[in-house]
Write an enzyme that holds these catalytic residues in place. Structure first.
Site: not given
Length: 431
Positions: A94, A161-162
């Protein structure tokens, strides 16, 4: 599960790995073009449809069995190559809501709608485009080198992931239970940082990235006219006192030498300059390496917030909402020693120690969920000449870091080093 073996006993040393990598390394021009395309067209967390399709198509084309849409846009490729250990390599996909300012010819001009429906610019400001490109290249290398190893290789492309959410989402959707995906004996991953020189890797045992909590706080006041503050309880003043007082937790309550970070990155209240609002919202990120320290920080935050609200006569108690969680990334000592030997022999002076960082990752959830070891290392991304010049002048802070609008890893030798590191790591634990 298959017990991990010492690769030095089965393959001699990393000189044999060098022979394997040199013989089977794919042409990198293709992956450089993939990288530029990914960089030019990033996608926000939980919206990685295009990126995941690129990864899935590539894995399928080179001979992996592929599973898609796990935990959102997660992709997993499995390559079974006889009996032996099972190794998982992970890359995240991402981008971030950042307006790119690198000046690159392939800079992103993309915009997307975020979680709140707002149109925002999107940039790969944390190097996940590097991670995807390197894992795609390593997958091709290791597929071509099947005669040199035995076992099962898993290549996992993770969404969100962010948001510190993608790994858990994949696990919760049955990553290891509902698909024909074997449980790995070890989970391996890397992250590009421009704090380090391109062409280098860094690895250390123990904690290397911090645990993280995301916390939303709403404090309440009594709204009214801005010209008559005596008839109100101003939540902006309450919130301001809280932000300042929170800075004393690390400096006055935490044992010196212990890592603790408390940052208020968002403070929103009100709609007009002459209106005192009814509430104010704060969002914090809290980081530490130890569970005990993390609890100490969180307890202190809640204590201070409640006390400031009481001191100001807030009409109701504050509200606390924890919205993200990531455990500390802790490298398994034995596995790190094994991989460290491989890296030192292969990368020589370009392999060094991973100085722990207060950044956070959800990578380790993929290993913690099934109680297997994991190892995470850094990949240098800064142009070597620029890094040497900044280091000589004592000006490394001039180099744009992750999440900066100017973040721009140099393509080479970053991609080759990242591909080699992933392939070398897998070979170090496969038979």
């Amino acid at each position: 599960m298959t017990r991990l073996k010492n690769p030095m006993a089965t393959k001699g040393n990393s000189n044999s790995y060098r022979d394997i990598l040199d013989h089977y390394r794919p042409e990198l021009a293709f992956y450089e073009s993939i990288y530029k395309a990914l960089h030019q067209h990033p996608e926000l967390s939980e919206q990685e449809e295009r990126t995941s399709s690129i990864a899935a198509k590539h894995l399928r084309n080179i001979g992996f069995s592929v599973h898609e849409r796990i935990g959102g846009w997660g992709v997993v490729g499995v390559l079974k190559n006889g009996p032996g250990p099972t190794v998982l390599l992970r890359a995240d996909m991402d981008g971030l809501p950042v307006l790119e300012n690198t000046g690159l010819s392939y800079a992103s001009k993309e915009e997307m709608k975020d979680q709140d429906g707002h149109t925002v610019p999107v940039m790969h400001a944390c190097g996940h485009d590097v991670h995807v490109s390197c894992l795609m290249a390593a997958a091709e290398l290791l597929h071509a080198a099947r005669s040199a190893w035995k076992g099962t290789l898993i290549c996992l492309f993770q969404p969100a992931e962010e948001f510190v959410a993608g790994a858990q989402a994949m696990v919760d959707e049955g990553l290891y239970t509902s698909f024909d995906i074997p449980k790995p004996d070890i989970v391996l991953g890397q992250h590009v940082f421009c704090l380090y020189k391109a062409g280098s890797v860094a690895l250390s045992p123990g904690p290397v990235l911090a645990a993280a909590e995301g916390l939303k706080i709403r404090v309440f006041g009594k709204g009214g006219h801005g010209s008559m503050p005596q008839d109100t309880v101003d939540p902006i003043v309450i919130g301001s006192h809280i932000v300042v007082r929170l800075q004393t937790i690390v400096s006055r309550e935490l044992q010196p030498g212990k890592l603790g970070v408390i940052t208020c990155g968002k403070f929103q209240a009100g709609t007009a300059s002459n209106i005192i609002p009814n509430y104010a919202d704060l969002e914090l990120t809290i980081r530490s390496y130890e569970t005990k320290i993390q609890k100490q920080l969180l307890d202190a935050i809640e204590r201070i917030v409640r006390a400031e609200c009481d001191a100001s006569g807030s009409p109701q108690p504050p509200e606390f909402t924890y919205f993200t969680h990531a455990p500390a990334t802790v490298n398994d000592a034995s596995s790190t020693k094994t991989l460290g030997q491989s890296f030192s022999t292969y990368f020589k002076d370009n392999a060094g120690p991973f100085e722990p960082l207060p950044g956070s990752e959800d990578f380790s959830i993929l290993a913690r969920a099934i109680n297997v070891p994991s190892v995470f290392w850094t990949l240098g991304g800064c142009d070597p000449a620029k890094w040497d010049d900044a280091n000589k002048r004592g000006a490394l802070k001039e180099i744009p870091i992750n999440h900066s609008a100017e973040f721009a890893p140099v393509i080479e030798p970053t991609l080759r080093t990242g591909m080699d590191a992933l392939a070398l790591a897998a070979l170090s634990f496969l038979d």
